[in-house]
Design an enzyme around this catalytic site. Structure first.
Site, PDB file in Angstrom:
ATOM      1  CG  ASP A 149      56.972  72.295  47.651  1.00  0.00           C
ATOM      2  OD1 ASP A 149      57.894  72.600  46.886  1.00  0.00           O
ATOM      3  OD2 ASP A 149      56.301  71.243  47.530  1.00  0.00           O
ATOM      4  CG  HIS A 167      60.359  70.518  45.420  1.00  0.00           C
ATOM      5  ND1 HIS A 167      60.536  69.837  44.235  1.00  0.00           N
ATOM      6  CD2 HIS A 167      59.678  69.669  46.237  1.00  0.00           C
ATOM      7  CE1 HIS A 167      59.972  68.641  44.330  1.00  0.00           C
ATOM      8  NE2 HIS A 167      59.447  68.508  45.541  1.00  0.00           N
ATOM      9  CD  GLU A 221      52.791  64.430  45.851  1.00  0.00           C
ATOM     10  OE1 GLU A 221      53.474  64.303  44.816  1.00  0.00           O
ATOM     11  OE2 GLU A 221      52.695  65.507  46.484  1.00  0.00           O
TER      12      GLU A 221
HETATM   13  N1  ADE Z   1      57.058  69.807  43.007  1.00  0.00           N
HETATM   14  C1  ADE Z   1      57.052  70.510  44.144  1.00  0.00           C
HETATM   15  N2  ADE Z   1      56.396  69.836  45.104  1.00  0.00           N
HETATM   16  C2  ADE Z   1      55.970  68.681  44.531  1.00  0.00           C
HETATM   17  C3  ADE Z   1      55.237  67.560  44.996  1.00  0.00           C
HETATM   18  N3  ADE Z   1      54.793  67.483  46.253  1.00  0.00           N
HETATM   19  N4  ADE Z   1      54.971  66.563  44.137  1.00  0.00           N
HETATM   20  C4  ADE Z   1      55.390  66.629  42.873  1.00  0.00           C
HETATM   21  N5  ADE Z   1      56.093  67.651  42.401  1.00  0.00           N
HETATM   22  C5  ADE Z   1      56.383  68.666  43.213  1.00  0.00           C
HETATM   23 ZN    ZN Z   2      58.275  67.007  46.338  1.00  0.00          ZN
END
Ligand code: ADE
Ligand code: ZN
Length: 349
Positions: free
Chosen positions: A284, A22, A205
């Site tokens: 990230d 991201h 997730e």
């Molecule tokens: N936005 C940034 N990282 C994310 C993640 N791991 N899951 C969902 N949205 C996100």
């Molecule tokens: Zn993500």
């Protein structure tokens, strides 16, 4: 693996693509600090070290809540250009010549930053990444699951106009998963499909396999971001394997957000062994204290991967992209060339 060819060196020497990162989550902590000062955003931390230490999250929801300050520090096209160009530099340093980068618009609503400002900055930064660092960045505008579905439709309509400038390769879906089912955004994804976009969605997730099924069946996505909790459903694993749907897994992210207690519990290798198309990504990177190379190295060490396993993962990373087949083959050849050099090093020990 041979002592002489350490995982770090192998990972550094192999060219890799990344398909799950991201933009807002990739900003260097020093730059977060600089931009906050420039744009009069008060951070609770007094130093870069304190900021990095504050990157500590209990869950996906906790991360998304804490992450909400990031859009406030990005206010002008120059700010977006800077973070995009720096992502190019960081990619070159890690031997990542190609990245498909998610970014959002929803976070800027109400902050007085219009979508055109976001676009202009990213387009300029992308040019600099290419010219100054030889890195190709393509983009995935991500619809926020928690936003009004109408906003998602507007985003798809908007990106149809700016596709070429930003190198848009797909439309995505991200943010909090619990309580925000993918099917809420079916209309946006239908429109994306009609307009000829590829589609991806975060799923599996923070919620189990049902969320992956939802993204596959309601949105008909081409790739699943994370998707790791598919491992809890044998039929889903078989379905993903048969259809070759890539899962862009982010092993360190999943440990940092407590999806798994320890990397050794992570299913990336198990999924691969069951025939699912998996790739390794960083999500990230500074926020989870691990860039792409670190993700590869930690997976390699935890699961005792061989040189050939890492070569296969690097090739997979390009095969999972939305590049055309010819470009994929060119990058895969580059991985093979690097692999030949590494094999020669091992043979020379
Ligand atoms: N936005 C940034 N990282 C994310 C993640 N791991 N899951 C969902 N949205 C996100
Ligand atoms: Zn993500």
């Amino acid at each position: 693996m041979s002592e002489a060819v350490a995982h770090e060196r192998v990972v550094e020497q192999l060219p890799k693509a990344e398909t799950h990162i991201h933009l807002e989550g990739s900003i260097r902590p020093e730059t977060v600090f600089d931009l906050a000062a420039k744009n009069d955003v008060e951070l609770p931390e007094d130093s870069v070290e304190e900021l990095v230490a504050a990157y500590d999250f209990e869950s996906l929801n906790d991360f998304i809540d804490k992450f909400a300050f990031i859009p406030q520090i990005l206010q002008s096209a120059e700010d977006f250009e800077r973070v995009t160009a720096e992502l190019g530099a960081d990619s070159a340093r890690q031997n990542v010549p190609y990245r498909e980068v998610a970014y959002g618009y929803a976070g800027y609503d109400g902050l007085g930053v219009d979508w055109e400002t976001v676009d202009a900055g990213i387009a300029a930064g992308r040019e600099r990444a290419r010219e100054e660092h030889g890195v190709e960045l393509r983009f995935i505008p991500s619809i926020d699951r928690t936003a009004d579905p109408e906003r998602g439709v507007s985003i798809v309509e908007h990106v149809a106009d700016i596709e070429a400038d930003l190198g848009i390769v797909a439309v995505g879906l991200a943010s909090k998963e619990q309580g925000y089912p993918a099917h809420d955004h079916a209309r946006a994804f239908e429109l994306a499909d009609e307009l000829g976009f590829n589609t991806v969605a975060h799923a599996g997730e923070d919620v189990g396999p049902g969320s992956v099924w939802n993204a596959l069946l309601a949105l008909d996505v081409d790739r699943i971001d994370h998707g790791v909790r598919a491992i809890e459903d044998d039929i889903l694993v078989e379905y993903l394997a048969q259809r070759d749907v890539p899962l862009t897994t982010c092993p360190v992210s999943n440990v940092e957000l407590n999806v798994y207690d320890d990397l050794s519990d992570h299913p990336v290798v198990d999924l691969h062994e069951q025939g699912v198309f998996v790739t390794v990504n960083s999500d990230d990177p500074p926020m989870f204290h691990a860039d792409l190379n670190e993700n590869y190295v930690r997976v390699a060490e935890t699961f005792d991967l061989s040189l050939e396993d890492l070569v296969a993962l690097a090739k997979h990373s390009f095969e999972a992209t939305f590049l055309d087949e010819e470009d994929k083959a060119t990058y895969v050849d580059r991985v093979e060339e690097a692999a030949e050099d590494l094999r020669a090093d091992v043979a020379g020990d």
